[in-house]
Design an enzyme around this catalytic site. Structure first.
Site, PDB file in Angstrom:
ATOM      1  N   VAL A 118       0.845  -1.200   0.000  1.00  0.00           N
ATOM      2  CA  VAL A 118       0.000   0.000   0.000  1.00  0.00           C
ATOM      3  C   VAL A 118       0.878   1.247   0.000  1.00  0.00           C
ATOM      4  O   VAL A 118       1.748   1.406   0.859  1.00  0.00           O
ATOM      5  CB  VAL A 118      -0.924   0.043   1.234  1.00  0.00           C
ATOM      6  CG1 VAL A 118      -1.800   1.291   1.198  1.00  0.00           C
ATOM      7  CG2 VAL A 118      -1.790  -1.209   1.315  1.00  0.00           C
TER       8      VAL A 118
ATOM      9  N   LYS B  39      -5.968  -2.022  -2.062  1.00  0.00           N
ATOM     10  CA  LYS B  39      -5.195  -1.336  -1.021  1.00  0.00           C
ATOM     11  C   LYS B  39      -6.107  -0.846   0.106  1.00  0.00           C
ATOM     12  O   LYS B  39      -5.733  -0.879   1.273  1.00  0.00           O
ATOM     13  CB  LYS B  39      -4.412  -0.194  -1.644  1.00  0.00           C
ATOM     14  CG  LYS B  39      -3.304  -0.693  -2.578  1.00  0.00           C
ATOM     15  CD  LYS B  39      -2.769   0.425  -3.463  1.00  0.00           C
ATOM     16  CE  LYS B  39      -1.652  -0.085  -4.373  1.00  0.00           C
ATOM     17  NZ  LYS B  39      -1.312   0.927  -5.409  1.00  0.00           N
TER      18      LYS B  39
END
Lengths: 430, 430
Positions: A132, A205
Site C-alpha cells: 500500500v 489497497k
C-alpha cells in the site's frame, strides 16, 4: 548478531531494486541496527538478471523449492504479484516456518485473512508495507502509532497511475484517452490498464488499510468500486470553475457498528491537502479521534521506492525476531451500503437545448426527493444539438439519485448516460 | 507476555494526556502486540492531578527517586522539559538500568550525545519521538524506513506556534504584534514566547533530526538560527504578490563532507507542498537519493498528539525488548558556514523617496558583486517621508549581502535596519 538469510522470488523491477538497495544498505544496517541481512538466493524463470544478481552475492535458481523449502532461508520475499502461484509459494514458505515479506496487494485483499491465519499457526510473520502506497511507511505508522489516537477515517490517493492521468487531464485540459495513451507510452500505465483505471488496485489497497486501521478484512467483492475511465475534460473543467479537483479516492470510515469503504473518483475542495497531491504520488490522509489529522505522501510505485519498504519489512522482522507480533486475524464488521448513504453529487446530463428539458429533469429529481443546489449550462445547443447540463444536488441518497438518473437517461432528449460524481465533504481538515 | 512498568515524571498537559491515552489503549495494545504497559507510578510536585491519576491505577508520589531508583520501574517517561533537573533525572534512570522516553527537545539538542552514550553504556534505550513534530512519527520513519533511500535533505515546519502566527498574518493581513497577542490569549503561544518566535525550539528539533538522518549531532550553539519576530505585514504582502508564503523553515542538507543546517523564515513558492501547511501544524518534507520525496504532516504539539508519540515509544521499547538497538553516538561532520553560501534574497529597504537613492543602493550591491532581479516600490514618499523599497537579488553570497546592507543602512536616506529574507529554492518537489 541476528542474521537473516533472505530468499527472493521474482527478479523483476521491484525484485531487482530490492537486491540492489539491500546491497547498498547492508553495512549501514549492520552498524546501526546490529542485524545482518543477507540476500542468499533469488529465484526467477527469467534468467536475464542472473549475472547481475550473482555479482551482488546471491545464488540464482529457477526452482522455487530452493527458497520456500530451503533450510538456509529465514525470510522469503515474494515479488512476483498476482494471485497464483504467489499464494501457493507464500503458503509453502509459511508452512516451512519462514517469515514472509510481500508487496502483493491483490493477493492480500483476496486471501489476506487465510494467509495471516496460516502465518499465526506457524508462528511466522507476513509483512507487506510495500503493498500500500509504495514507499510511504503507512501500514507501520497506522499500526504502531496512529492506532493509539483511535483512527476514525482515512482518505487515500492509493494509485499513482490514475493520479498521474487525472493530474495531466487537470493541468493540460486534455481528454482521458489522449492522456492514457501518453501514460502508457511513458511507462506510467500498463498496456492493459484495467486494474488501475477501474479502481481495482486502489480498492485492494483500501481493503488492506481496513485490516490494519480497523482490524476488519472486508469481502473484496462487496466493496464499492468505480474507476476513472468515464471522467471527461468537461467534468474536470467544472472542477476548476468550482475550485475543486477530481481525485480517485479510497475512503474508509469507522461508523457505529459498520465500516464504510468506497473507491471512486470524487471532487475534492482545493483547500484540502489531498487536492494538492499531483502526479504519480500517493497520499494517505488519516483522521484520529484524539490526535488530529495526518497527511503522508510519497511515491506509490516504482522499483526503488517500493523496494525501500521491502527492505524496511525485512529489517523489522530481524529486529523483532525475539518477540513475535501477529496481525490479528480480524474481526467481522458489516460494510455500510453506500447506495443508502447521503452525499452531494455533481451530475452532468447530455440533453437537447429546448424548453421544458430542465423542468422534466428537475421534476424527476424532485420525485425522488432530490433538491438542486446549482444548475449550469454554459453552451447553447438547439433542439437538434445536445449540450451539457450540470446539476449539483443537495444531500441525496445515492440509490435514489441513480434511479432518477436512470429514468432521465431514458427520456428522448438525453444523448448518453449521465455522469455522476460525488462531491466529497470533509468533516475536518489539517 | 512482556510487562513494562512505567514511571512518569511530570503530570502536566502532556504527562496527564499520556496517562489517559495509555489507559485508553492498554487493552488493545495487549491484544494486538502481546505486551502489557502499566503506568505504575507518577511523580509531580504539583498534586492537583493526584486523584485523577490514582483513579487511572497509578501510584502518586513527590519523590523522583521512587521512579528513577525504584526496582519495580522498567521505563521512565520524562515530561517535565527544560535542561535541569530533567538531565539529572534521566541520567539517574539510565544508570539504574531503566529505559527512558522523553519529549525534551532542548535537553537532547544540548546533551543528546552525552545521554545516548550513557544509555549505550548501560544497555538502555532513550526514545524521543515526541520531541520532534509531536504526533508525526518522523523519527522512527527516518531511522527505520527513509534511511534506506539515502536521505539528502529535509525541510521542516517544526514549530506550531510560529506557523500559527505566520498563517494568521498571511490570511488576515495582520501585523506580528497583534497576532502574537491573540496567540498568547488563545494558548497557542507562551507568555514568554522567546523560544518559539526566535526559532530556538525549531533549531533544537533540527539538531535532533540531524542526529537521526545523518548520524551527526551538531553543536547547538553553531547552528544558524533566526526567528520570525521581525517579519512584517509588508513582507507577507510581497509574498502574496509573488505567489510565495513565508514559513519558518528548518533546513538540513547533506553536502560532500559537510552538513548544512539552518533555521530561519523564508519565502516558499506556493506550488511547493510545504507552503500549504497552515496553522498549528508541523510538516517534514524529506528528499531521498533513491526513493524520491516524502511529506509528513500532523499536529506538532498539544497534550494528546504529543502523548501518542510517547505511547508509541514505550510500546516500541516493549516490542524490541529482546534485541537492543542503540542510536549510534554520532559521527563528527563540520557544518557549512551559511554566510559563505549563495542564495536568492528578498531585501526591504526603508528609504527616502528622492532621486539617486536607488543608484546608491544598486551601486553598493554591485560593489559586493550582487546583481538585482527585481525592484519594487509601490508607494510614493518624498524627500522627507520614508517608503519601502523591495529588491530581490540574483544568487548572492549571504555574508556579502549582509555587509552591503550594513553599509547601506548607515546611509543618511535609510530609516531603519533593512529586512533580509531568503527565498528558498527547491531542487525537487513532490
Amino acid at each position: 548478531m541476528v542474521i537473516k538469510n533472505i530468499g527472493l522470488i521474482g527478479a523483476g523491477t521491484v525484485g531487482f531494486s530490492f537486491a540492489k538497495l539491500l546491497a547498498k544498505n547492508k553495512a549501514r544496517i549492520k552498524k546501526e541496527f546490529g542485524v545482518a541481512l543477507e540476500l542468499t538466493r533469488v529465484c526467477d524463470k527469467n534468467t536475464s538478471r542472473k549475472n547481475e544478481l550473482e555479482a551482488l552475492g546471491a545464488e540464482f535458481c529457477d526452482d522455487v523449492k530452493k527458497i520456500v523449502e530451503a533450510k538456509d532461508i529465514d525470510v522469503v520475499v515474494e515479488l512476483i504479484g498476482g494471485l497464483h502461484p504467489a499464494k501457493e509459494f507464500i503458503a509453502a514458505a509459511l508452512k516451512n516456518g519462514k517469515d514472509v515479506v510481500t508487496a502483493n496487494k491483490k493477493l492480500l485483499a483476496y486471501h489476506g485473512k487465510e494467509l495471516f491465519t496460516l502465518a499465526a499457526e506457524n508462528d511466522c510473520y507476513i509483512k507487506f508495507e510495500a503493498s500500500v502506497a509504495g514507499a510511504i511507511p503507512i501500514l507501520k505508522t497506522l499500526t504502531e502509532n496512529l492506532s493509539h489516537g483511535h483512527i476514525t477515517d482515512i482518505y487515500g490517493i492509493l494509485n499513482g497511475t490514475t493520479n498521474f492521468i487525472l493530474t495531466k487531464m487537470t493541468k493540460l485540459g486534455l481528454g482521458y484517452d489522449v492522456v492514457l495513451k501518453e501514460a502508457q507510452e511513458n511507462g506510467y500505465a500498463e498496456a492493459d490498464p484495467t486494474a488501475d483505471v477501474k479502481g481495482h488496485d486502489a480498492m485492494h489497497k483500501a481493503c488492506i488499510l481496513s485490516s490494519l486501521a480497523f482490524g476488519v478484512f472486508p469481502d473484496v467483492n462487496t466493496v464499492a468500486c468505480q474507476g476513472i475511465d468515464a471522467i471527461t475534460a468537461e467534468d474536470i473543467a467544472y472542477g476548476k470553475e468550482a475550485d475543486k479537483t477530481i481525485k480517485l479516492l479510497g475512503v474508509l470510515k469507522r461508523k457505529a457498528n459498520k465500516l464504510e469503504i468506497r473507491v471512486h473518483p470524487a471532487f475534492v475542495a482545493n483547500s484540502h491537502p489531498i487536492a494538492t497531491i499531483d502526479g504519480a504520488i500517493n497520499a494517505v490522509f488519516v483522521n484520529t479521534q484524539d490526535c488530529g489529522p495526518f497527511l503522508f505522501s510519497g511515491f506509490g510505485a516504482g522499483g526503488d521506492p517500493t523496494a525501500m519498504s521491502v527492505v524496511s519489512d525485512v529489517l523489522d522482522i530481524a529486529r523483532d525476531s525475539e518477540l513475535r507480533v501477529m496481525v490479528p486475524p480480524g474481526k467481522e464488521m458489516p460494510l455500510v451500503d453506500i447506495g443508502k448513504e447521503k452525499a452531494v453529487f455533481y451530475t452532468r446530463f447530455s440533453v437537447l437545448d429546448k424548453p421544458g428539458v430542465l423542468a422534466k429533469i428537475a421534476g424527476k429529481l424532485a420525485e425522488y426527493g432530490i433538491s438542486i443546489e446549482e444548475v449550469i449550462q454554459r453552451e447553447r445547443g438547439s433542439k437538434d444539438k445536445h449540450v451539457s447540463l450540470i446539476i449539483v444536488t443537495h444531500e441525496a441518497v445515492a440509490n435514489d439519485l441513480r434511479q432518477a438518473v436512470k429514468e432521465i437517461d431514458k427520456m428522448s432528449f438525453t444523448k448518453h448516460a449521465t455522469q455522476v460524481i460525488r462531491i466529497e465533504e470533509f468533516k475536518q481538515a489539517v
